[in-house]
Design an enzyme around this catalytic site. Sequence first.
Site, short mmCIF file in Angstrom:
data_model
loop_
_atom_site.label_atom_id
_atom_site.label_comp_id
_atom_site.label_asym_id
_atom_site.label_seq_id
_atom_site.Cartn_x
_atom_site.Cartn_y
_atom_site.Cartn_z
N CYS A 275 -22.87 7.24 -4.28
CA CYS A 275 -23.53 7.90 -5.41
C CYS A 275 -24.14 6.84 -6.32
O CYS A 275 -23.42 5.96 -6.81
CB CYS A 275 -22.55 8.74 -6.21
SG CYS A 275 -23.34 9.50 -7.64
N GLY B 127 -33.85 16.52 1.89
CA GLY B 127 -35.12 17.22 1.75
C GLY B 127 -35.36 18.37 2.68
O GLY B 127 -36.51 18.77 2.90
#
Lengths: 265, 313
Positions: B133, B247
């Site tokens: 992250c 995506g």
Amino acid sequence: MRLENSTVIEQFADQGDYRRLVLHAPAIAPEVRPGQFVHMRLPAPADAILRRPFSVFRTHADMLEILYKPLGRGTRAMQRLSRGDAVGLLGPLGNGFPMPSPVTVPALVAGGYGMAALYLLARAVRRAGIVFVGGATASDILCVPEFKALGWEVRIATEDGSLGVRGLVTAPLDAWLAADLGDRRPELFACGPNPMLRAVGDRAIAGGWRAWLSVDRSMGCGVGACLTCVQKVRDPAAPDGWTWARVCREGPVFECRDIVWEDGE
Amino acid sequence: MTPTPDLSARIGSLSLRNPVMVASGTFGYGPEYAELVDLERLGAIVVKGICLEPTRGNPPPRTVETPSGLINAIGLPGPGLEGFVREYLPFLRSVPTPVIVNIWGRTVEEYGEVAARLDATDGVHALEINVSCPNIREGSHAFGVRLDSFRRVVETVRARASKPIIPKLAPNVSDIAAFARAAEECGADAISLINSVPAMAVDIETRRPKLANVIGGLTGPAIHPIAVKLVWEAAGAVRIPTIAMGGIVSPADAIEFLIVGAAAVAVGTATFVEPRTAHAVVDGIREYLVRHGLRSVAELTGSLRTGRDPCGG
């Protein structure tokens, strides 16, 4: 909360740059309560991927009306929607306003098109109250005929003095609170920019009244998953006495005492 | 009549009814989308990152929309391990869909502790290890982009957990295949990739960053082709399954991932826009398999037609 493929019934110009979009949304429209919003999938531009949240101005049977001002890329593209176009809707979302207590005088306070978020509340209240609306100039003072048609008194302030008193909306509000209220208790309901909400909340805290503030924050998913639209709220059980609330789920309406404002808001 | 293709997928000892999950951080902890999404039709639910203690995350603005993308710097707010088990796991246990818990820590020891405790918790079926992250500054970023610290995290989690473990790879490394191989060598059951792509946006009028955290991670359609390339390289380097994300908006995006080597996929940012994207992707994969005469997702995985070696040889 539902997903619906709504269709545009009509779109037309309101005063100034403001526009009204009327949608056929038979699944969502009948469920909308005052102060709730819908999350709209815009048809364009294709690279603007997120939905956009809009307060519901009013509903009538299967129809749902939105009042907006083209400001960003998304809302500028919305202007091109016309009759029959499909618009994806998610809603109704958010907690909405509570109904005013029967022993209070409902006083609505709006900045600009914050008026649109308050109309359904005025319509739902069985007694007439008073509306304070402020804006930069006369063309920012919207929906006045609609509120008057419900029997509500409307007091106006504009920063340039082109309509109503010159100044901020707090000027007529303060005058009313000081002079006209008598021994009645007001209950405030507000939608507009953060400094206005904070000013309304300050008055409610000083007077010992309730103020319900509809907070506007940048939003992502609309359902509480993405954690974009957070607002700092009081929580005695949390470290330092505050926690983040999701405007889309726990809000957008908060009682003024629950909100922790940041410097400059 | 064409037989119905086999959509199932396997991640270590875990069987999925279909290869389409919802990605960590885009689906809350399950109940958020329960009114809109049929949770029983998901391959798995990957919940938002969990660490030992409750965390608040970053101040707003936390996200900014960019062309075909979304940069986020949420900062991993969460209820902590005990809060997750108390507040969300009872709901998740009532849903007949595997639950993969994304875990993170500020130290290697914290990763191990979270892993051990979730390993002993009913209703948790696998652990995805968040080593990448970009919004946690207290070391977590470094775990995912340096091979030695990446290995230490995966080895530690492996030693403390018997459930399937899935390290989630950072995209911003010079050799993704090396991280994929390291995960396999350290005993991972699968790899997932890509995490968000480190990114930044500036308001040119105020000259301020658009995120309170200054930098964030880019997700959404903008990163899909980057993810396809990295999944191709990583999946080609290991025998363990690859879960691909980055995506996905349409079935075609997911099918691309499967062709380059993914055994399963996860829908992320698209859920924010169209909550039922994962359902549409499952339906689209099934339709594609039928149309191409394929009997299973497994037949499609890694079926890219190229004379080239996946690692550039």
